[in-house]
Scaffold this active site. Structure first.
Site, PDB file in Angstrom:
ATOM      1  N   ASP A 192       0.849  -1.185   0.000  1.00  0.00           N
ATOM      2  CA  ASP A 192       0.000   0.000   0.000  1.00  0.00           C
ATOM      3  C   ASP A 192       0.889   1.240   0.000  1.00  0.00           C
ATOM      4  O   ASP A 192       1.944   1.247   0.629  1.00  0.00           O
ATOM      5  CB  ASP A 192      -0.873  -0.006   1.269  1.00  0.00           C
ATOM      6  CG  ASP A 192      -2.314   0.367   1.008  1.00  0.00           C
ATOM      7  OD1 ASP A 192      -2.539   1.459   0.470  1.00  0.00           O
ATOM      8  OD2 ASP A 192      -3.206  -0.430   1.350  1.00  0.00           O
ATOM      9  N   ASP A 245      -3.553   4.541  -2.079  1.00  0.00           N
ATOM     10  CA  ASP A 245      -4.680   4.984  -1.262  1.00  0.00           C
ATOM     11  C   ASP A 245      -5.234   6.331  -1.759  1.00  0.00           C
ATOM     12  O   ASP A 245      -4.473   7.289  -1.941  1.00  0.00           O
ATOM     13  CB  ASP A 245      -4.191   5.126   0.185  1.00  0.00           C
ATOM     14  CG  ASP A 245      -5.311   5.344   1.165  1.00  0.00           C
ATOM     15  OD1 ASP A 245      -6.117   4.424   1.338  1.00  0.00           O
ATOM     16  OD2 ASP A 245      -5.382   6.446   1.757  1.00  0.00           O
ATOM     17  N   GLU A 301      -6.845   3.489  -5.592  1.00  0.00           N
ATOM     18  CA  GLU A 301      -8.145   3.465  -4.927  1.00  0.00           C
ATOM     19  C   GLU A 301      -8.906   4.721  -5.329  1.00  0.00           C
ATOM     20  O   GLU A 301      -8.658   5.808  -4.803  1.00  0.00           O
ATOM     21  CB  GLU A 301      -7.981   3.419  -3.405  1.00  0.00           C
ATOM     22  CG  GLU A 301      -9.313   3.165  -2.723  1.00  0.00           C
ATOM     23  CD  GLU A 301      -9.422   3.753  -1.327  1.00  0.00           C
ATOM     24  OE1 GLU A 301     -10.356   3.396  -0.619  1.00  0.00           O
ATOM     25  OE2 GLU A 301      -8.586   4.575  -0.949  1.00  0.00           O
ATOM     26  N   HIS A 304     -11.310  -3.892   3.284  1.00  0.00           N
ATOM     27  CA  HIS A 304     -11.266  -3.567   4.712  1.00  0.00           C
ATOM     28  C   HIS A 304     -12.145  -2.374   5.086  1.00  0.00           C
ATOM     29  O   HIS A 304     -12.153  -1.986   6.252  1.00  0.00           O
ATOM     30  CB  HIS A 304      -9.814  -3.281   5.101  1.00  0.00           C
ATOM     31  CG  HIS A 304      -9.254  -2.094   4.385  1.00  0.00           C
ATOM     32  ND1 HIS A 304      -9.031  -2.073   3.024  1.00  0.00           N
ATOM     33  CD2 HIS A 304      -8.918  -0.869   4.821  1.00  0.00           C
ATOM     34  CE1 HIS A 304      -8.579  -0.891   2.671  1.00  0.00           C
ATOM     35  NE2 HIS A 304      -8.496  -0.140   3.738  1.00  0.00           N
TER      36      HIS A 304
HETATM   37  C1  NOJ Z   1      -8.909   4.597   2.166  1.00  0.00           C
HETATM   38  C2  NOJ Z   1      -8.574   3.390   2.973  1.00  0.00           C
HETATM   39  O1  NOJ Z   1      -9.021   2.245   2.306  1.00  0.00           O
HETATM   40  C3  NOJ Z   1      -9.217   3.579   4.321  1.00  0.00           C
HETATM   41  O2  NOJ Z   1      -9.125   2.424   5.107  1.00  0.00           O
HETATM   42  C4  NOJ Z   1      -8.568   4.767   4.983  1.00  0.00           C
HETATM   43  O3  NOJ Z   1      -9.227   5.024   6.216  1.00  0.00           O
HETATM   44  C5  NOJ Z   1      -8.657   6.007   4.110  1.00  0.00           C
HETATM   45  N1  NOJ Z   1      -8.295   5.744   2.744  1.00  0.00           N
HETATM   46  C6  NOJ Z   1      -7.732   7.075   4.613  1.00  0.00           C
HETATM   47  O4  NOJ Z   1      -6.415   6.708   4.326  1.00  0.00           O
END
Ligand code: NOJ
Length: 534
Positions: free
Chosen positions: A100, A202, A274, A336
């Site tokens: 990640d 992310d 993401e 998650h």
């Molecule tokens: C996306 C992540 O998948 C999540 O778990 C996280 O809380 C937020 N981004 C902030 O980094």
């Protein structure tokens, strides 16, 4: 087949490192624990790549998505030696390793932020976004944090606000600053040198905002659709606080780091962003006009929705139509941040969804524990550990992050006997675990194993074209995958009642274990899914 990069035909498995396997008995999973389970992933399950959620140094305000050292391993998870051992084991077993990368924000405890906050003229001041108060002394604009409340935190000592799209302890990095940019690009190079095959990035589209910090337009009605957060975030059109066009040149720079590592190592590198966007064309723009940005933006279309045949067909056709020439799709059902698959879909519909996930054209990601049908934990509000759950109990994510269930012991084989895991085990009947399901032909685990094995020997399923089969009853979503002369047809009865379909061939797999042999104009039971060779 031989020419395709590994990430096109691979099945990715997401590991939440706190919850996969605890090697040292502190109740929290770690890197050595993951290393000890590589054989399970390769031999028992049959996946090709793992994505590990953050394991970097972190105060854990957002369980690792608040990074205080981008090139370190938090002692909770091990150290760089443990990481190197994991890389070596993955190499030995031919498993690809994706880690990640959190480019939008660091932890407020990152030394960069500590410096940035120390004074207005600190050389790292502009590594983050600082702005003067509005004339009334309030935040500089109307932006809202995803976790709720203003996206701005006032700093008394320097008299300015800093931007945080998530928690106040997750200040947003300023990618417009050259020093910050090159420091962050160096972190990519660091892990590539250490042998990773790629990155999940992310909320990467958040990394570029309107440089003028203009207000977001306000809606009369909160927006609905993917991730309705149930807070004031939904009342804004996120026109200015994310996805500014400058994100594209930034992603091209990121890509050039990966391409360089690919050329030097002779091994394909990969990026998966993401990107939660509902508009297909906007979403697809993250591949880059010349496929020179992300290898893939994550496609979350199947995470939430009505699970009707028309909805599923539209999702796939709209995605296929939006893809730039030469771009490769991907699919995911859970992660998650989402309630467990079986909790959202129920047992039978989730089986159909898994068959679909592993037969559509595109790279699938499986979330750890779904292979044994792990259940959603019901965590009482006072026991919520997730910062989101602490603010809005229903949005808490602890329930989908519970320890992997390896066996039916009280610790589920996740940690040492007598140790209390960081979150509860959720296996009331002792059947949602690897030991109980292995070798049970009717188990969820065996269903995954069978599907993954079929996929592995089928060029049509791994790399073939996609074509909708239109002449089917309304409740059925059906498609054909073909690669050269090899063809597989998939029929998903997304309704609850039996339906007849016109199809003929030999059965590859069905969600109904009782079905076998040749198939000729079958009646599919409610929620039954089959794949056949016509
Ligand atoms: C996306 C992540 O998948 C999540 O778990 C996280 O809380 C937020 N981004 C902030 O980094």
């Amino acid at each position: 087949m031989a020419d395709a990069p590994w990430w096109k035909s691979a099945v990715i498995y997401q590991i939440y490192p706190r919850s996969f396997m605890d090697s040292n008995g502190d109740g929290v999973g770690d890197l050595a624990g993951i290393t000890s389970k590589i054989d399970y992933l390769v031999d028992t399950l049959g996946i090709d790549a793992i994505w590990i959620s953050p394991f970097f140094n972190s105060p854990m305000a957002d369980f690792g998505y608040d990074v205080s050292d981008y090139t370190g391993v938090d002692p909770l998870f091990g150290d760089l030696d443990a990481f190197d051992s994991l890389v070596a084991r993955c190499r030995e077993r031919g498993l690809r390793l994706i880690i990640d990368w959190v480019p939008n924000h660091s932890s407020s405890e990152h030394p960069w932020f500590v410096e940035s906050k120390s004074s207005r003229d600190n050389p790292k001041r502009d590594w983050y976004t600082w702005a003067d108060p509005a004339p009334d002394g309030g935040p500089p604009n109307n932006w809202i944090a995803v976790f709720g409340g203003p996206a701005w935190e006032y700093d008394d000592s320097t008299g300015q606000y800093y931007l945080h799209s998530f928690l106040a302890s997750q200040p947003d990095l300023n990618w417009r600053n050259q020093g910050l940019k090159s420091a962050m690009l160096d972190t990519l190079a660091f892990w590539l040198d250490r042998g990773v095959d790629g990155f999940r990035m992310d909320v990467v589209h958040f990394a570029m905002k309107d440089p003028e910090l203009a207000d977001n337009p306000v809606l009369d009605q909160p927006e609905t659709g993917y991730k309705s957060l149930g807070n004031e975030y939904d009342r804004l059109v996120h026109a200015n606080d994310r996805g500014h066009p400058d994100i594209h040149p930034m992603l091209r720079e990121v890509r050039s780091i990966l391409d360089r590592a690919e050329a030097e190592s002779g091994s394909a590198k990969y990026s998966l962003g993401e990107i939660h966007l509902l508009d297909w064309n906007e979403w697809a723009s993250y591949y880059g006009a010349d496929n020179d940005e992300l290898h893939m933006p994550y496609n979350f279309a199947f995470v939430n929705g009505p699970w009707t045949a028309q909805w599923a067909r539209n999702n796939v056709e709209e995605l296929e139509a939006a893809l730039p020439e030469g771009a490769w799709p991907n699919y995911v059902l859970s992660n998650h941040d989402e309630h467990r698959l079986v909790a959202r879909l129920g047992w039978d519909r989730s089986a159909l969804a898994i068959l679909m996930l592993l037969t559509l054209r595109g790279t699938p990601t499986i979330y750890y524990g779904d292979e044994v049908g792990m259940l959603q934990a019901d965590i009482p509000p006072e026991r919520q550990q997730d910062p989101w759950g602490q603010r809005v109990a229903e949005l808490g994510r602890d329930g989908e992050r519970t320890p992997m269930q390896w066996d039916a012991t009280p610790e589920a084989g996740f940690t040492k006997p007598g140790v209390e895991p960081w979150l509860p085990i959720v296996d009331p009947d002792g059947l949602h675990n690897v030991a109980a399901q292995l070798d049970d032909p009717n188990s969820r685990l065996e269903f995954y194993r069978r599907l993954l094995a079929i996929r592995k020997t089928s060029s049509a399923l791994q790399l073939g074209d996609y074509q909708t089969i239109h002449v089917v009853p309304d409740e059925v979503f059906a498609y054909r995958r073909s690669y050269g002369h090899e063809v597989v047809e998939i029929y998903l009865n997304m309704g609850q009642s039996p339906v007849d379909v016109v199809a003929e061939g030999s059965l590859l797999v069905s969600t109904d274990r009782a079905r076998s042999g040749a198939v000729r104009n079958p009646t599919l039971a409610g929620l039954e899914a089959i794949a056949i060779i016509p």
